[in-house]
Design a protein around this motif. Structure first.
Motif, PDB file in Angstrom:
ATOM      1  N   ASN A  53      24.039  25.276  20.788  1.00  0.00           N
ATOM      2  CA  ASN A  53      24.789  24.107  19.938  1.00  0.00           C
ATOM      3  C   ASN A  53      26.432  24.479  20.367  1.00  0.00           C
ATOM      4  OD1 ASN A  53      22.696  23.528  17.957  1.00  0.00           O
ATOM      5  ND2 ASN A  53      22.740  25.873  17.623  1.00  0.00           N
ATOM      6  N   GLU A  80      26.817  19.355  18.571  1.00  0.00           N
ATOM      7  CA  GLU A  80      25.670  18.731  19.482  1.00  0.00           C
ATOM      8  C   GLU A  80      24.794  20.059  19.886  1.00  0.00           C
ATOM      9  OE1 GLU A  80      24.941  17.023  23.806  1.00  0.00           O
ATOM     10  OE2 GLU A  80      26.681  17.114  23.352  1.00  0.00           O
ATOM     11  N   SER A  95      19.559  15.035  23.031  1.00  0.00           N
ATOM     12  CA  SER A  95      20.458  15.883  22.342  1.00  0.00           C
ATOM     13  C   SER A  95      20.898  15.238  20.945  1.00  0.00           C
ATOM     14  CB  SER A  95      21.720  16.599  23.076  1.00  0.00           C
ATOM     15  OG  SER A  95      21.336  17.249  24.315  1.00  0.00           O
ATOM     16  N   TRP A 149      24.019   5.816  17.245  1.00  0.00           N
ATOM     17  CA  TRP A 149      24.975   6.559  16.233  1.00  0.00           C
ATOM     18  C   TRP A 149      24.805   5.964  15.031  1.00  0.00           C
ATOM     19  CZ3 TRP A 149      26.671  11.583  16.767  1.00  0.00           C
ATOM     20  CH2 TRP A 149      27.583  12.063  15.989  1.00  0.00           C
ATOM     21  N   GLU A 180      33.160  16.616  23.246  1.00  0.00           N
ATOM     22  CA  GLU A 180      32.382  15.489  22.908  1.00  0.00           C
ATOM     23  C   GLU A 180      32.594  15.095  21.477  1.00  0.00           C
ATOM     24  OE1 GLU A 180      31.035  12.401  23.953  1.00  0.00           O
ATOM     25  OE2 GLU A 180      30.767  13.687  25.648  1.00  0.00           O
ATOM     26  N   MET A 230      23.152  15.084  17.709  1.00  0.00           N
ATOM     27  CA  MET A 230      24.620  15.558  17.008  1.00  0.00           C
ATOM     28  C   MET A 230      24.757  15.202  15.713  1.00  0.00           C
ATOM     29  SD  MET A 230      26.054  13.611  20.545  1.00  0.00           S
ATOM     30  CE  MET A 230      27.708  14.373  20.498  1.00  0.00           C
ATOM     31  N   ASN A 251      32.550  18.187  15.256  1.00  0.00           N
ATOM     32  CA  ASN A 251      31.467  17.674  15.909  1.00  0.00           C
ATOM     33  C   ASN A 251      30.384  18.617  16.510  1.00  0.00           C
ATOM     34  OD1 ASN A 251      30.452  14.754  17.420  1.00  0.00           O
ATOM     35  ND2 ASN A 251      29.450  16.469  18.774  1.00  0.00           N
TER      36      ASN A 251
END
Length: 268
Positions: free
Chosen positions: A256, A240, A216, A164, A26, A218, A238
């Motif tokens: 995580n 999350e 969640s 974001w 992701e 990120m 990345n």
């Protein structure tokens, strides 16, 4: 005619891709397209980039192993159309402060009970195609993005929404872009791909489990460097942090999820 020509690009570029990113990866790379420039030194170039990446991530489910994948393929940054392997977007409106787009993604299955005895009795998770809308808000200091997408194949009937913020730092051939955000998933999507256990999948040692809808947070770091007119490199990380309703699932290994990508590309 203009939209038809963009559809031709979609089909052509899809043929160039030899393997899409697995669903466990992701990575929010969509906003780098807003920073692409038609220049021999731009860290995010306009046009087609052909190359390969090394993708690594920690496994989501119990008994699954952490994975490292070498992936050849292609990505494309156009004025209105962007293609990033398993997902694409088409901008239908742009001005100095706002851009809006149509978004599509292929989400591949991420659980196969044949892969591990501990997952025996689970229903294999299948792929689905998701589509939706999104927007970018351009400010002097940050690129704010939001998007909403829904399953349109009838597999889960699930939806997710992302909010974001990216903070691009651009110097000559180098781009460094930290960002953070939050992902909202409804219960249908979260249960299917993020740890739900139906009554039919439950066992004495694996109780039925409902994730419900989830939130969640990120964070990500994206960097790109243009070596010369033709070659560039990109490295991303990345992280999350799963909603507790995902992390507490009997089949989820961790709270995580880390995804690392390093790639080299050639452009004309």
């Amino acid at each position: 005619m203009r939209f038809a020509s963009q559809l031709v690009k979609v089909i052509s570029l899809a043929c160039l891709l030899s393997l899409g990113l697995p669903v466990q990866a992701e990575i929010n790379l969509g906003e780098v397209g807003m920073l692409s420039q038609d220049s021999d030194t731009a860290p995010i170039p306009k046009g087609l980039v052909v190359g390969g990446v090394l993708l690594a991530y920690n496994a989501r489910y119990e008994a699954q192993k952490d994975a490292v994948w070498p992936i050849p393929g292609a990505i494309y940054f156009g004025n209105d159309f962007m293609y990033l392997g398993d997902r694409a977007r088409y901008y239908f409106y742009k001005d100095k402060h706002l851009a809006t787009f149509i978004y599509g993604r292929v989400r591949t299955g991420n659980l196969d009970p044949a892969d591990a005895p501990a997952l025996a009795g689970m229903i294999k998770r299948k792929w689905q195609f998701e589509a939706g809308l999104g927007a970018n808000i351009i400010t002097p200091y940050a690129l704010i993005s939001t998007r909403f997408a829904s399953d349109i194949t009838g597999n889960t009937h699930g939806q997710e929404a992302l909010l974001w913020a990216d903070f691009p730092i651009h110097k000559d051939r180098l781009l460094v872009m930290p960002g953070f955000g939050v992902m909202k998933r409804n219960s249908k999507l979260a249960n299917y791909y993020f740890g739900g256990i139906s009554a039919a999948e439950a066992t004495p040692t694996r109780p039925q489990y409902d994730t419900g809808s989830t939130w969640s947070p990120m964070v990500a770091l994206v960097s790109s460097y243009r070596y010369n007119k033709n070659w560039l490199a990109m490295v991303t990380l990345n992280i999350e942090h799963f909603d507790k309703n995902i992390a507490n699932s009997p089949i989820v290994q961790h709270a995580n999820e880390y995804t690392f990508l390093a790639g080299v590309g050639y452009t004309w």
